[in-house]
Design an enzyme around this catalytic site. Structure first.
Site, short mmCIF file in Angstrom:
data_model
loop_
_atom_site.label_atom_id
_atom_site.label_comp_id
_atom_site.label_asym_id
_atom_site.label_seq_id
_atom_site.Cartn_x
_atom_site.Cartn_y
_atom_site.Cartn_z
N GLY A 169 0.03 3.85 4.85
CA GLY A 169 0.48 2.83 3.91
C GLY A 169 1.45 1.84 4.50
CB SER A 170 2.51 -0.56 5.72
OG SER A 170 3.59 -1.36 6.13
NE ARG A 171 4.90 -7.53 2.78
CZ ARG A 171 6.05 -8.06 3.17
NH1 ARG A 171 7.18 -7.43 2.94
NH2 ARG A 171 6.07 -9.21 3.79
CG MET A 211 -1.84 -1.15 1.36
SD MET A 211 -2.98 -0.94 2.76
CE MET A 211 -1.82 -0.84 4.12
CB ILE A 247 4.05 -5.54 7.37
CG1 ILE A 247 3.84 -7.06 7.45
CG2 ILE A 247 5.51 -5.20 7.61
CD1 ILE A 247 4.58 -7.83 6.37
#
Length: 215
Positions: free
Chosen positions: A184-186, A98, A154
């Protein structure tokens, strides 16, 4: 906007739960400096960037309504499929990256019961880094009609707060909101053994809409 998001997203957009500690101080400062700048133009250099930051945060923290897609296992996140990896136990990990421009609210990939939520401390490497597996994360397990489904939120270099919305024992429907990763991230989903992914690396996904398997 993709065909999936256009056909499954309603016109109503709300703000994500848990954004007040970030948004309210910024919005308040923007309003105050804007009012002051009307009396004294020396406040304008502060009012303009604060107004822009508030607008950006409203965009980052949007939470559109979604109609669940027809797939059996749905993407938990808006973003791009970063990797698809076979796991030693026969499962397949699908990782969705993301960016700060994507919706940050994550959704349940299937209907079921939450059996475990574990916060794991770690670092804050960029989520696209291969070593980000050791970042701070929240590991979810859901009991579903396909058995145990593992999902991992994550944190990344910018996203340093993961906010679960639910608790162990909660029952969820497919595409229900489960939590927020700020900025955002994963998000990783582990498809059960024997289930082939229906997405490919580089493909965009829509949380609660895009099917991850061929079921």
């Amino acid at each position: 906007m993709s065909h999936d998001s256009a056909s499954h997203q309603s016109g109503r957009v709300r703000l994500a739960r848990g954004v007040s500690p970030w948004l309210l101080p910024t919005a308040t400062a923007a309003v105050v400096t804007s009012l002051l700048s009307r009396r004294d133009r020396r406040w304008a250099p502060a009012a303009v960037p604060l107004a822009a930051l508030t607008g950006g945060m409203l965009w980052f923290f949007r939470d559109p309504e979604r109609t669940p897609g027809p797939g059996r296992i749905l993407s938990p996140a808006d973003g791009v499929v970063q990797s698809i990896d076979p796991w030693p136990d026969g499962r397949t990990r699908v990782a969705v990256f993301m960016s700060p421009l994507d919706v940050h609210v994550n959704r349940s990939p299937m209907a079921g019961t939450i059996t475990s939520i574990e916060h794991v401390p770690g670092g804050f490497l960029p989520a696209f880094n291969k070593d980000s597996d050791r970042n701070e994360r929240v590991v979810w397990h859901l009991d579903t009609e396909l058995g145990d489904i593992e999902l991992v939120q994550i944190a990344g270099a910018v996203a340093r707060r993961i906010l679960p919305y639910l608790a162990v024992g909660a029952k969820v429907a497919k595409a229900d909101r489960i939590g927020l990763i700020r900025f955002g991230s994963r998000v990783d989903v582990y498809l059960p053994a024997g289930i082939e992914p229906a997405v490919s690396v580089g493909q965009r996904t829509v949380a609660g809409v895009t099917g991850l398997d061929h079921g």
